[in-house]
Design a protein around this motif. Structure first.
Motif, short mmCIF file in Angstrom:
data_model
loop_
_atom_site.label_atom_id
_atom_site.label_comp_id
_atom_site.label_asym_id
_atom_site.label_seq_id
_atom_site.Cartn_x
_atom_site.Cartn_y
_atom_site.Cartn_z
N GLY A 46 9.81 -38.91 25.13
CA GLY A 46 9.71 -37.44 25.51
C GLY A 46 8.98 -36.71 24.64
O GLY A 46 8.15 -37.05 23.97
N ASP A 47 9.32 -35.18 24.63
CA ASP A 47 8.82 -34.33 23.70
C ASP A 47 8.66 -34.88 22.40
O ASP A 47 7.78 -34.59 21.69
CB ASP A 47 9.31 -33.17 24.03
N SER A 48 9.89 -35.25 22.07
CA SER A 48 9.94 -35.73 20.44
C SER A 48 10.97 -36.72 20.19
O SER A 48 11.10 -37.64 19.02
CB SER A 48 10.70 -34.50 19.63
N LYS A 219 -2.67 -40.80 31.11
CA LYS A 219 -1.83 -39.87 30.23
C LYS A 219 -2.35 -39.50 28.80
O LYS A 219 -2.30 -38.60 28.35
CB LYS A 219 -0.55 -40.79 30.23
#
Length: 236
Positions: A46-48, A219
């Motif tokens: 995910g983001d982190s 991506k």
């Protein structure tokens, strides 16, 4: 009559569940030999942190199956929750791509015994890691020489830093060339982002410009383009 209606309703519910389960452009099946009780999580970054995209409970049958939807090839992670048995050998990364993939491994050596098929990006990534492991081994050997010299109060070989620098340069050049030679696969921008993100911007730019249109729109292709643009903004 009521029994017939109930039976038909039950079949309809089962059918709906199976249909729901089968949706997606990525079909993963496999086996964890020796696993009779535990939970498998398929995760993505995910983001982190890693976030789960599917949960598979294992109870007696070590086979597993998952249907997922991914926009383009990306790195996923198969995490094994062994329950009462703790182990650091519980996370397996694999380069997923739309289609049918198979992951077979064992409970005893979850990571080391993994055999993954059905993804060209995964095959390329395995080839890449095999060569990169040589550079890592060389670096560890050089570091060990320095530590031993310190331990026994001896002077380290005078050329050890030079050898270390040369090894790092060779590692970076190999990663750059590998990405350029595989510009038509999503593994190229992934390597640029994961392993050589701090390389000279001109090398990353060369990789970015060499990508095929399909890879550029993936991506990792989009992420690499944005990363390079951000670095250029701050003058790196």
């Amino acid at each position: 009559m009521k029994k017939i209606v109930f039976a038909l309703a039950a079949l309809a519910i089962i059918s709906c569940k199976e249909e729901k389960k089968a949706t997606g452009n990525l079909h993963i099946k496999g086996n964890v030999e020796g696993l009779t009780q535990g939970t498998l999580y398929i995760q993505k970054m995910g983001d982190s942190t890693l976030v789960p995209v599917d949960t598979i409970n294992i109870k007696g049958n070590s086979n597993f199956e998952s249907h997922l939807q991914i926009d383009s090839p990306e790195m996923l992670y198969l995490f094994l929750d062994r329950g009462e048995t703790n182990s650091i050998d519980n996370n397996l990364m694999f380069f997923a791509e739309p289609g049918n993939m198979t992951i077979n491994t064992t409970l005893a050596s979850f990571f080391a015994n993994a055999k993954i098929t059905g993804s060209k990006n995964q095959k390329l990534f395995e080839d890449y890691k095999k060569i990169m492991s040589r550079f890592t081994s060389n670096q560890l050997a050089l570091t060990e020489q320095k530590l031993r010299a310190l331990q026994f109060n001896r002077e380290a070989p005078s050329d050890i830093e030079k050898k270390n620098d040369e090894n790092i340069k060779k590692k970076y050049l190999f990663a750059i060339n590998f990405a350029l030679n595989n510009k038509d696969h999503e593994v190229a921008p992934y390597i640029a982002l994961a392993d050589i993100y701090d390389a000279n911007i001109k090398y990353l730019d060369t990789i970015n410009k060499s990508m095929t249109p399909k890879v550029a729109q993936s991506k990792y292709g989009k992420m690499l383009t944005k990363y390079i643009a951000d670095r250029k903004k701050i003058g790196e």
